[in-house]
Design an enzyme around this catalytic site. Structure first.
Site, mmCIF file in Angstrom:
data_model
loop_
_atom_site.group_PDB
_atom_site.id
_atom_site.type_symbol
_atom_site.label_atom_id
_atom_site.label_comp_id
_atom_site.label_asym_id
_atom_site.label_seq_id
_atom_site.Cartn_x
_atom_site.Cartn_y
_atom_site.Cartn_z
ATOM 1 N N CYS A 281 -1.690 7.657 -6.341
ATOM 2 C CA CYS A 281 -1.993 8.113 -7.704
ATOM 3 C C CYS A 281 -3.441 8.534 -7.924
ATOM 4 O O CYS A 281 -3.726 9.704 -8.150
ATOM 5 C CB CYS A 281 -1.637 7.004 -8.690
ATOM 6 S SG CYS A 281 0.100 6.585 -8.671
HETATM 7 N N1 LIG Z 1 3.554 4.379 -5.945
HETATM 8 C C1 LIG Z 1 3.064 4.112 -7.127
HETATM 9 O O1 LIG Z 1 2.416 3.095 -7.330
HETATM 10 C C2 LIG Z 1 3.272 5.047 -8.305
HETATM 11 C C3 LIG Z 1 2.967 4.572 -9.592
HETATM 12 C C4 LIG Z 1 3.179 5.399 -10.672
HETATM 13 C C5 LIG Z 1 3.665 6.681 -10.474
HETATM 14 N N2 LIG Z 1 3.935 7.129 -9.219
HETATM 15 C C6 LIG Z 1 4.459 8.487 -9.079
HETATM 16 O O2 LIG Z 1 5.868 8.397 -8.838
HETATM 17 C C7 LIG Z 1 6.284 9.448 -7.972
HETATM 18 C C8 LIG Z 1 6.986 8.872 -6.753
HETATM 19 O O3 LIG Z 1 6.058 8.086 -6.032
HETATM 20 P P1 LIG Z 1 6.498 6.995 -4.966
HETATM 21 O O4 LIG Z 1 5.258 6.198 -4.704
HETATM 22 O O5 LIG Z 1 7.725 6.301 -5.392
HETATM 23 O O6 LIG Z 1 6.830 7.916 -3.711
HETATM 24 P P2 LIG Z 1 7.561 7.455 -2.348
HETATM 25 O O7 LIG Z 1 7.075 8.389 -1.316
HETATM 26 O O8 LIG Z 1 7.418 5.993 -2.166
HETATM 27 O O9 LIG Z 1 9.095 7.734 -2.646
HETATM 28 C C9 LIG Z 1 9.606 8.998 -2.894
HETATM 29 C C10 LIG Z 1 10.984 9.094 -2.284
HETATM 30 O O10 LIG Z 1 11.517 10.373 -2.636
HETATM 31 C C11 LIG Z 1 12.286 10.828 -1.548
HETATM 32 N N3 LIG Z 1 12.479 12.277 -1.692
HETATM 33 C C12 LIG Z 1 11.625 13.280 -1.413
HETATM 34 N N4 LIG Z 1 12.192 14.470 -1.730
HETATM 35 C C13 LIG Z 1 13.425 14.193 -2.210
HETATM 36 C C14 LIG Z 1 14.481 15.005 -2.691
HETATM 37 N N5 LIG Z 1 14.368 16.323 -2.751
HETATM 38 N N6 LIG Z 1 15.604 14.378 -3.076
HETATM 39 C C15 LIG Z 1 15.731 13.043 -3.009
HETATM 40 N N7 LIG Z 1 14.761 12.228 -2.576
HETATM 41 C C16 LIG Z 1 13.615 12.798 -2.179
HETATM 42 C C17 LIG Z 1 11.497 10.418 -0.337
HETATM 43 O O11 LIG Z 1 12.317 10.375 0.828
HETATM 44 C C18 LIG Z 1 11.021 9.016 -0.752
HETATM 45 O O12 LIG Z 1 11.917 8.008 -0.371
HETATM 46 C C19 LIG Z 1 5.028 10.249 -7.662
HETATM 47 O O13 LIG Z 1 4.907 11.302 -8.560
HETATM 48 C C20 LIG Z 1 3.920 9.253 -7.912
HETATM 49 O O14 LIG Z 1 2.696 9.891 -8.252
HETATM 50 C C21 LIG Z 1 3.768 6.329 -8.136
#
Ligand SMILES: NC(=O)c1ccc[n+]([C@@H]2O[C@H](COP(=O)([O-])OP(=O)(O)OC[C@H]3O[C@@H](n4cnc5c(N)ncnc54)[C@H](O)[C@@H]3O)[C@@H](O)[C@H]2O)c1
Length: 451
Positions: A281
């Site tokens: 983030c």
């Molecule tokens: N990690 C955090 O602490 C956090 C906190 C708040 C917001 N976010 C936001 O949330 C969002 C997701 O982050 P995350 O940390 O969960 O990411 P992550 O990489 O842990 O998980 C994302 C998942 O999406 C899957 N994916 C990718 N393309 C896909 C598709 N076309 N169809 C289905 N699945 C697909 C990936 O295989 C992966 O498992 C981002 O925008 C991030 O900025 C993250």
């Protein structure tokens, strides 16, 4: 509200609506739990079939969530994991929790958002609500997601209109992996629709899963609020990182300064310095705002300056290690540096954008022999800009006494700081982790230098 909207509202109210969570990562997986706990049936969809298979076997791939969650999902008759996008057509509500990284030019990479919206679009039908949770710039939901959904329907010869036949909203995820005592359902949720009906439906849905909901007037307000939260952190962390360097020149300990300042009961929130920003983030999201600001003819000078200061921190840490070794009559070239903690923050096994990678690269370039210990990370995964082939070593007497410098980058719970103080000669501490070990001066033989 249209008939399609009314029908969905009924399903949300009696919890017969089927919910698909797209992207089963740090954000999606805890969300699955919250929606399931609220009583809905949940589909977990991910393009990564390995994750789907692991969930099917009840195995966890995110250590901080514990094994119990994966086991509960595997045994639940209301949960199904799949990597087949056709399943999305059977969901009434689809929530996108996919990555939003930046590219080489530090510009938004919306390929995952577009890709997942296309997957939903290929099975889109009347009465569905699609919610984007990924962090992104204002306008993404309306200007990127809605057109993809509408066009996908047209490509199949179907006419589906947003706000009438299907509904689209934005609700930013505020997950903080590793934070004890705080689960998804306890974190207040902002919800904004691209139109009134979408906002109402999304609010009605989240009200049943999350304790506190804050509806806003549009998806853009939700998108902008999330960026404000993250830019606020990036800027304030940059401020204390800069003050750390300034106070250090005056022989003043920034950590003691912050402890003193935070006794003020209003108008001050404590932020802490560190070895540089990490995670999905804070190092990334501000660039989404900077990019969008440029599109509307504005500069984001705070964002740029904060990024510049925070990016310099790994270099500062390495200089500090070099100076401290010099004071011991050694040089970085040929010295062994044992890094404690490489994850980007305590108590997670997440190494995305972690400053440890840049620090290891800089130390290695200067001739140091680098080792690391991290209780949650056994080796570095392949990273976009780094190729680090080290494996975690045990944190034992021989590794500690064999190191010319122990460098603390991440202060995971459970690491025995007193033990480090007893068996090391020099400790460079970027997290103030040694504060108690140092106080207990009889036990701590190490020279502790803050960086
Ligand atoms: N990690 C955090 O602490 C956090 C906190 C708040 C917001 N976010 C936001 O949330 C969002 C997701 O982050 P995350 O940390 O969960 O990411 P992550 O990489 O842990 O998980 C994302 C998942 O999406 C899957 N994916 C990718 N393309 C896909 C598709 N076309 N169809 C289905 N699945 C697909 C990936 O295989 C992966 O498992 C981002 O925008 C991030 O900025 C993250």
């Amino acid at each position: 509200m249209s008939g399609a909207g009314e029908a969905l509202l009924g399903k949300i109210r009696d919890k017969s609506a089927r919910v698909a969570v797209v992207g089963l990562g740090y954000v999606g997986l805890p969300l699955v739990r919250a929606v399931l706990d609220a009583g809905f049936s949940v589909i977990g969809f991910d393009v990564d079939d390995a994750k789907v298979q692991m969930l099917g076997r009840g195995e966890s791939y995110l250590k901080h969530l514990g094994d119990e969650l994966a086991q509960n999902l595997a045994s639940s008759d209301r949960f199904e994991a799949s990597s087949d996008e056709q399943i999305l057509g059977s969901a009434d509500i689809v929530i996108l929790c996919v990555p939003t990284p930046i590219d080489e030019r530090r510009e938004p990479d919306l390929s995952f958002v577009s890709g997942s919206a296309q997957s939903v679009g290929r099975g889109l039908r009347a009465g569905q609500l699609v919610i984007l949770e990924s962090t992104t710039y204002p306008g993404t939901t309306r200007d990127v997601v809605v057109p993809i959904l509408e066009t996908s329907a047209v490509d199949r010869g179907v006419s589906l209109r947003s706000g009438e036949d299907f509904f689209v909203a934005y609700s930013p995820e505020r997950e903080d992996p590793g934070r004890a005592g705080m689960v998804t359902s306890m974190i207040p949720k902002i919800v904004g629709g691209v139109d009134e009906a979408s906002g109402t439906l999304a609010t009605e849905f989240y009200t049943r899963c999350i304790e506190h909901i804050y509806p806003v007037g549009s998806s853009e307000i939700g998108e902008a609020a999330k960026l404000l939260e993250n830019v606020y952190r990036a800027v304030n962390i940059a401020l204390v990182n800069e003050l750390k360097l300034v106070f250090d020149r005056m022989d003043i300990d920034i950590w003691e300064v912050i402890e003193a300042a935070k006794t003020k009961p209003f108008g001050f929130e404590a932020f802490y310095p560190g070895p540089g920003l990490g995670g999905h983030c804070i190092p990334i999201d501000p660039f989404y705002l900077a990019w969008k600001a440029k599109q509307v003819g504005h500069e984001t000078r705070f964002v740029e300056l904060a990024g510049e200061i925070n990016r310099k921190m790994p270099e500062h840490v390495v200089s500090r290690v070099g100076e401290s070794l010099c004071e011991d009559g050694k040089s970085l070239d040929g010295s062994t540096v044992l890094i404690v903690g490489v994850a980007y923050k305590p108590n997670v096994d997440d190494i995305r954008e972690a400053p440890s990678a840049e620090i290891i690269k800089l130390l290695t370039e200067r001739g140091a022999v680098v080792k690391f210990h991290d209780p949650l990370i056994s080796s570095f995964p392949s990273m976009r800009r780094y190729n680090i082939r080290l494996r975690s070593v045990p944190l034992d007497e021989s590794e500690l006494s064999g190191a010319d410098c122990v460098l603390i980058i991440t202060d995971h719970d459970g690491i025995d700081w007193d033990y480090i103080g007893r068996h090391s000669s020099l400790v460079v501490d970027t997290r103030n982790a040694m504060v108690n070990a140092k106080r207990n001066a009889g036990d701590c033989v190490a020279r502790v230098v803050k960086a």
